[in-house]
Scaffold this active site. Structure first.
Site, short mmCIF file in Angstrom:
data_model
loop_
_atom_site.label_atom_id
_atom_site.label_comp_id
_atom_site.label_asym_id
_atom_site.label_seq_id
_atom_site.Cartn_x
_atom_site.Cartn_y
_atom_site.Cartn_z
N LYS A 276 -12.82 -1.18 7.32
CA LYS A 276 -12.19 -2.17 8.20
C LYS A 276 -12.59 -1.93 9.65
O LYS A 276 -13.29 -2.73 10.25
CB LYS A 276 -10.68 -2.16 8.02
CG LYS A 276 -10.31 -2.46 6.56
CD LYS A 276 -8.88 -2.16 6.29
CE LYS A 276 -8.57 -1.98 4.82
NZ LYS A 276 -8.86 -3.14 3.98
N ASP B 170 -1.37 6.59 6.51
CA ASP B 170 -2.48 5.81 5.96
C ASP B 170 -2.88 4.75 6.99
O ASP B 170 -2.29 3.68 7.07
CB ASP B 170 -2.04 5.13 4.65
CG ASP B 170 -3.10 4.16 4.12
OD1 ASP B 170 -4.19 4.07 4.71
OD2 ASP B 170 -2.81 3.49 3.11
N TRP C 148 0.84 -1.21 0.00
CA TRP C 148 0.00 0.00 0.00
C TRP C 148 0.87 1.25 0.00
O TRP C 148 0.58 2.21 -0.71
CB TRP C 148 -0.99 -0.02 1.17
CG TRP C 148 -2.01 -1.09 0.97
CD1 TRP C 148 -2.15 -2.25 1.68
CD2 TRP C 148 -3.00 -1.15 -0.07
NE1 TRP C 148 -3.16 -3.01 1.17
CE2 TRP C 148 -3.71 -2.36 0.10
CE3 TRP C 148 -3.37 -0.31 -1.11
CZ2 TRP C 148 -4.76 -2.75 -0.75
CZ3 TRP C 148 -4.42 -0.69 -1.95
CH2 TRP C 148 -5.09 -1.89 -1.76
N1 PMP Z 1 -4.22 1.43 2.27
C1 PMP Z 1 -4.31 0.34 3.04
C2 PMP Z 1 -3.39 0.17 4.20
C3 PMP Z 1 -5.29 -0.62 2.76
O1 PMP Z 1 -5.40 -1.71 3.52
C4 PMP Z 1 -6.17 -0.42 1.67
C5 PMP Z 1 -7.28 -1.37 1.32
N2 PMP Z 1 -7.15 -2.66 1.68
C6 PMP Z 1 -6.00 0.72 0.89
C7 PMP Z 1 -5.03 1.64 1.24
C8 PMP Z 1 -6.89 1.00 -0.29
O2 PMP Z 1 -8.11 1.38 0.21
P1 PMP Z 1 -9.39 1.71 -0.68
O3 PMP Z 1 -9.84 0.41 -1.24
O4 PMP Z 1 -10.31 2.29 0.33
O5 PMP Z 1 -8.98 2.67 -1.72
#
Ligand code: PMP
Length: 360
Positions: free
Chosen positions: A196, A172, A102
């Protein structure tokens, strides 16, 4: 009703009392004669839902007055772009500490708008640890330093808030927000998708220090300019009303549990139960450095991957779902967010032991 024990990484399990409240409110919210889904976001009913949810969030997370709370859309992925667009503030670039996939995605997106520098990375270690703070190569002129406090796929988590001096820290927290007390004042900006630990998908929470907003690059879409969003109380256009309402119920649920300190202690116990078992035998293993192991996402592999399918099939028969690991790392992953009860983790550990007795 037969609810499963849901280890999904997100969208993820929600607290049962919240779902029961939603069911009760579904056709008629609080005597209004309509569902929250049917209300105008400008109606007094929805305005009260929105204000109340922010008030409770501010209390449970102890958000100082000089921080704005924004209820946005587009997920954390949209924020990967909106952060550089809003926060570069005329500076050349930003520093990224990359501890998983991520963080890597966030870095890549920033590169479209400015210089995205890798200040530290654990990619050479297959993202199984957090690089030691002393080794980070930070640029004092960076607009901000970006970290991913919990990497959902690899199961690595910061268990401290790194000091980045006068350069704002951007985090994040998609997969660990509200999982323990938050020290908001140590950050310039905190963000996360709701799906989450907060509520249903469709809502993205941004907590940002006031002085960092109002400097968006001219090309920033108007609806994504943090200052405009803040000035319009996240109702510049139609917000994700239903997700916002459910999130408010989750904030109330956290409050009713005793707040983030109590939730954090419970999360620590849940993680310890699983890791202690993982470390006590050699049929299963977790590759993450002990000090950096996530309380929220626990990846593990079976010594013999040929047994993966049977393990998963048996887990479903035992009332569990969502244990298949992310394709990037394989094996299994148990996501044990706030709404996962301790009994859920205990059931998993018992099943894992039983599987060893049968197939070990
Ligand atoms: N950052 C992290 C740490 C994540 O776990 C996720 C989704 N699993 C995201 C970003 C992406 O999130 P979204 O699907 O809400 O764009």
């Amino acid at each position: 009703m037969n609810r499963i024990i849901n280890f999904s990484a997100g969208p993820a399990t929600l607290p049962l009392p919240v779902l029961e409240q939603v069911r009760q409110d579904l056709l008629d919210w609080n005597g209004s004669g309509m569902s929250v889904m049917e209300m105008s976001h400008r109606d007094k009913e929805f305005m009260s839902i929105a204000q109340e949810s922010e008030k409770i969030l501010r209390r449970i997370a102890e958000i100082p007055d000089n921080y704005k709370v924004l209820f946005m859309q587009g997920g954390a992925t949209a924020q990967f772009a909106l952060i550089p667009l809003n926060l570069l503030r005329g500076k050349a670039g930003a520093d990224y500490v990359v501890t998983g996939d991520w963080g890597k995605k966030a870095l890549k997106e920033c590169g479209k708008y400015g210089k995205a520098r890798v200040a530290a990375s654990s990619e050479a270690d297959k993202f199984t640890l957090i690089p030691d703070r002393t080794g980070w190569a930070l640029d004092p002129d960076a607009a901000y330093v970006h970290i991913t406090p919990n990497e959902t796929i690899h199961g690595v988590e910061f268990h401290y808030v790194p000091d980045t001096g006068s350069v704002p820290l951007v985090a994040d927290m998609s997969s660990n927000i509200l999982s323990r007390p938050l020290e908001v004042s140590k950050y310039g900006l905190i963000y996360g998708g709701a799906q989450k630990n907060i509520g249903p998908a469709g809502l993205t929470l941004v907590i940002v220090r006031e002085d960092l907003i109002g400097h968006a690059a001219p090309v920033t879409p108007g609806v994504f300019d943090y200052k405009a969003v803040a000035d319009n109380e996240s109702m510049l256009n139609t917000p994700s009303c239903f997700a916002w309402y459910v999130s408010g119920l989750v904030f109330k649920w956290i409050d009713s549990q005793g707040g983030l300190a109590v939730v954090g202690e419970r999360n620590a116990r849940k993680a310890a139960l699983l890791y202690d078992y993982l470390d006590s035998q050699d049929f299963y293993s977790n590759p993450v450095a002990r000090k950096d192991r996530s309380w929220m996402n626990v990846p593990f592999t079976l010594a013999n991957p040929d047994l993966d399918a049977e393990f998963l099939k048996g887990s479903v028969a035992a009332g569990m779902r969502g244990l298949k690991g992310h394709r990037a790392v394989g094996g299994m992953r148990a996501s044990i967010y706030n709404a996962m009860p301790e009994t859920g983790v205990a059931t998993l550990v018992e099943y894992m032991k039983e599987f060893v007795r049968m197939r070990g």
